[in-house]
Design a protein around this motif. Structure first.
Motif, short mmCIF file in Angstrom:
data_model
loop_
_atom_site.label_atom_id
_atom_site.label_comp_id
_atom_site.label_asym_id
_atom_site.label_seq_id
_atom_site.Cartn_x
_atom_site.Cartn_y
_atom_site.Cartn_z
N ASP A 77 -20.00 29.18 -67.54
CA ASP A 77 -18.87 30.22 -67.57
C ASP A 77 -17.53 29.61 -68.16
O ASP A 77 -16.67 30.36 -68.56
CB ASP A 77 -18.54 30.51 -65.98
N SER A 80 -17.71 29.93 -71.77
CA SER A 80 -17.70 31.36 -72.18
C SER A 80 -16.21 31.59 -72.02
O SER A 80 -15.60 32.44 -73.08
CB SER A 80 -18.28 32.36 -71.02
N ASN A 81 -15.40 31.37 -70.89
CA ASN A 81 -14.23 31.62 -70.95
C ASN A 81 -13.21 30.93 -72.05
O ASN A 81 -12.39 31.59 -72.75
CB ASN A 81 -13.45 31.36 -69.52
N ARG A 84 -13.75 32.99 -75.18
CA ARG A 84 -13.12 34.23 -75.32
C ARG A 84 -11.58 34.00 -75.43
O ARG A 84 -11.00 34.84 -76.38
CB ARG A 84 -13.12 34.86 -73.95
N ARG A 85 -11.05 32.84 -74.92
CA ARG A 85 -9.68 32.62 -75.46
C ARG A 85 -9.62 32.45 -76.71
O ARG A 85 -8.59 32.78 -77.57
CB ARG A 85 -9.22 31.32 -74.64
N LEU A 87 -11.54 33.75 -79.21
CA LEU A 87 -11.63 34.74 -79.92
C LEU A 87 -10.34 35.57 -79.84
O LEU A 87 -10.10 36.15 -81.19
CB LEU A 87 -12.96 35.45 -79.44
N ALA A 88 -9.96 35.64 -78.97
CA ALA A 88 -8.53 36.52 -78.83
C ALA A 88 -7.55 35.86 -79.75
O ALA A 88 -6.56 36.48 -80.44
CB ALA A 88 -7.99 36.63 -77.39
N LYS A 91 -8.52 36.68 -83.15
CA LYS A 91 -8.24 38.08 -83.57
C LYS A 91 -6.55 38.25 -83.58
O LYS A 91 -6.26 39.22 -84.80
CB LYS A 91 -8.77 38.95 -82.40
#
Length: 137
Positions: A77, A80-81, A84-85, A87-88, A91
């Protein structure tokens, strides 16, 4: 704390199973922190486990305090978090770079257009001559 409703052997098995599950080193189950896995890991029936009130109280206290994630699940987890950070952020960077690229394209197109106009002007006025190189000092 000992529980008179189950044998000392069963309680010992349950406590050892609890230690293995909590430390993320299961031997007889998939390692998830569930009561079913506690019974499976200990090699006792669920009925025996549910009679061991002291062990279940310790189990519930641990789960309430630390959550029901195994160390591997917690790492997963967290990873994964983190992804995600990342990836943000990527982007956001891509959006900014696309904005800069669009601005650069606009400037290049404008300069190209101005250059074409200047070439047309100079051709209408006469020939364009190349200037001699600057003398070196």
């Amino acid at each position: 704390m000992s529980d008179a409703r189950v044998s000392a052997k069963a309680e010992h098995k349950l406590r050892a199973a609890m230690d293995r599950l909590v430390s993320g080193k299961p031997q007889h189950s998939d390692g998830r922190l569930t009561k079913n896995n506690l019974a499976l890991e200990a090699g006792v029936s669920p009925a025996t486990m549910f009679r061991a009130k002291a062990v279940l109280a310790d189990w519930d206290t641990h789960i309430d305090t630390h959550g029901s994630l195994t160390p591997g699940e917690a790492r997963r987890d967290a990873d994964s978090n983190d992804l995600r950070r990342q990836l943000a952020a990527a982007k956001k960077e891509i959006t900014e770079l696309n904005r800069q690229l669009t601005a650069a394209i606009t400037v290049v197109a404008s300069l190209y257009h101005d250059n074409q106009l200047l070439r047309t002007e100079h051709q209408a006025e006469g020939n364009i001559f190349e200037l001699p190189p600057r003398p070196k000092s």
